[in-house]
Enzyme design. Structure first.
Site, PDB file in Angstrom:
ATOM      1  CG  HIS A 149      -5.935   1.846   5.178  1.00  0.00           C
ATOM      2  ND1 HIS A 149      -5.481   2.764   6.108  1.00  0.00           N
ATOM      3  CD2 HIS A 149      -4.931   0.968   4.990  1.00  0.00           C
ATOM      4  CE1 HIS A 149      -4.246   2.443   6.451  1.00  0.00           C
ATOM      5  NE2 HIS A 149      -3.888   1.360   5.791  1.00  0.00           N
ATOM      6  CD  GLU A 174      -3.256  -2.400   7.444  1.00  0.00           C
ATOM      7  OE1 GLU A 174      -2.094  -2.543   7.038  1.00  0.00           O
ATOM      8  OE2 GLU A 174      -3.919  -1.386   7.217  1.00  0.00           O
ATOM      9  CG  ASN A 216      -1.765   1.212   1.364  1.00  0.00           C
ATOM     10  OD1 ASN A 216      -1.822   2.029   0.445  1.00  0.00           O
ATOM     11  ND2 ASN A 216      -2.442   1.350   2.494  1.00  0.00           N
ATOM     12  CB  SER A 258       5.147  -1.928  12.207  1.00  0.00           C
ATOM     13  OG  SER A 258       4.744  -0.606  12.517  1.00  0.00           O
ATOM     14  N   GLY A 300       2.896  -1.190   4.347  1.00  0.00           N
ATOM     15  CA  GLY A 300       2.834   0.239   4.039  1.00  0.00           C
ATOM     16  C   GLY A 300       4.229   0.779   3.768  1.00  0.00           C
ATOM     17  N   GLY A 301       4.796   1.448   4.764  1.00  0.00           N
ATOM     18  CA  GLY A 301       6.092   2.115   4.624  1.00  0.00           C
ATOM     19  C   GLY A 301       7.160   1.295   3.912  1.00  0.00           C
ATOM     20  CE  LYS A 303      -0.190   3.187   4.726  1.00  0.00           C
ATOM     21  NZ  LYS A 303      -0.065   3.282   6.179  1.00  0.00           N
TER      22      LYS A 303
HETATM   23  P1  13P Z   1       3.001   0.386   7.787  1.00  0.00           P
HETATM   24  O1  13P Z   1       3.522  -0.875   7.134  1.00  0.00           O
HETATM   25  O2  13P Z   1       3.742   1.619   7.351  1.00  0.00           O
HETATM   26  O3  13P Z   1       2.883   0.232   9.256  1.00  0.00           O
HETATM   27  O4  13P Z   1       1.513   0.599   7.217  1.00  0.00           O
HETATM   28  C1  13P Z   1       0.629  -0.443   7.259  1.00  0.00           C
HETATM   29  C2  13P Z   1      -0.550  -0.069   6.449  1.00  0.00           C
HETATM   30  O5  13P Z   1      -1.309   0.822   6.805  1.00  0.00           O
HETATM   31  C3  13P Z   1      -0.791  -0.810   5.196  1.00  0.00           C
HETATM   32  O6  13P Z   1      -2.079  -0.615   4.726  1.00  0.00           O
END
Ligand code: 13P
Length: 245
Positions: free
Chosen positions: A89, A161, A10, A204, A225-226, A12
């Site tokens: 989300h 999540e 993702n 994470s 995510g990140g 974002k």
């Molecule tokens: P992180 O992996 O940055 O914690 O984000 C998770 C997320 O929101 C994926 O949709």
């Protein structure tokens, strides 16, 4: 595909067009698995299409068609070969006030358009501290899946999540994830009569913890995510989960 693990990236609202272009130089060459689904910011999607991985939206609209300025309908997505979407989300639930009813409408509209859905659910830190996790997850699940037949549920994957784990480096423990994945499967079975709901974990996930997280038996992959915006980290995660499967 149903028994294979997936890795969803993702992205974002990360990266400008120059960064996307650098990112794609690596990703388009190295990511050759259909078990990887990348969900870029919508304006960048055309640059991601026609590769060996899959592409998904981060959100879809509540109706399949019609005049809705600023939105993307599921029918438009599938017409472009996009067959996945994230729905619900927590960043949308929290920042855009998306409630369970709206999320349910999006679910129904997306399944009617034959999209595969990654439905995000998860409790906040306050809810966790008040021991409300199960109650919150049950409510989010039951409301989001309301009206979906067993046939439609084949196209749904639940992403657990926990809000407190997103972007915090506070990954949920193996035990917490295992227990919660079982709980989610049980609720879907009890409530909708569907036994084999796939559950993935997000929050994470990174190149350091993936080896351990990947040992969890009752989950079907990860929502990242990140770490998905960093090509080295993302490739390490993909290697661990789908290449070495
Ligand atoms: P992180 O992996 O940055 O914690 O984000 C998770 C997320 O929101 C994926 O949709």
């Amino acid at each position: 595909m149903e028994n294979e693990k997936i890795v969803v990236g993702n992205l974002k609202t990360k990266m400008n067009i120059e960064e996307i272009s650098q990112y794609l130089k690596v990703i388009n060459k190295e990511v050759i698995s259909e078990q990887v689904i990348i969900c870029p910011t919508s304006i960048y999607i055309p640059y991601f299409l026609k590769q060996r991985y899959k592409v998904g939206l981060q959100n879809t609209f509540i109706n399949e068609d019609g005049p809705y300025t600023g939105e993307i309908t599921p029918n438009q997505a599938t017409s472009m070969g996009i067959h996945y979407t994230i729905i619900g989300h927590s960043e949308r639930r929290i920042n855009l006030n998306e409630d369970d009813e709206l999320i349910n409408k999006k679910m129904i509209s997306a399944v009617k358009s034959n999209m595969n859905i990654i439905l995000c659910i998860g409790e906040t830190i306050e809810e966790k501290q008040m021991l409300k996790t199960d109650m919150v997850l049950r409510r989010q699940l039951v409301n989001a899946l309301n009206g979906l037949s067993i046939d439609m549920l084949h196209n749904v994957i639940i992403a657990y999540e926990p809000v407190w784990a997103i972007g915090t480096n506070n990954v949920a423990s193996i035990k917490e994830i295992e227990r919660t994945a079982n709980y989610i499967k049980m609720i879907v079975h009890q409530n909708r009569g569907y036994k084999n709901m796939r559950v993935i974990y997000g929050g994470s996930v990174n190149e350091q913890n993936i080896k351990e997280l990947n040992q969890i038996k009752n989950i079907s992959g990860f929502l990242v995510g990140g770490a998905s915006t960093d090509t080295d980290k993302f490739l390490s995660i993909i290697n661990e989960v789908v290449v070495n499967q």
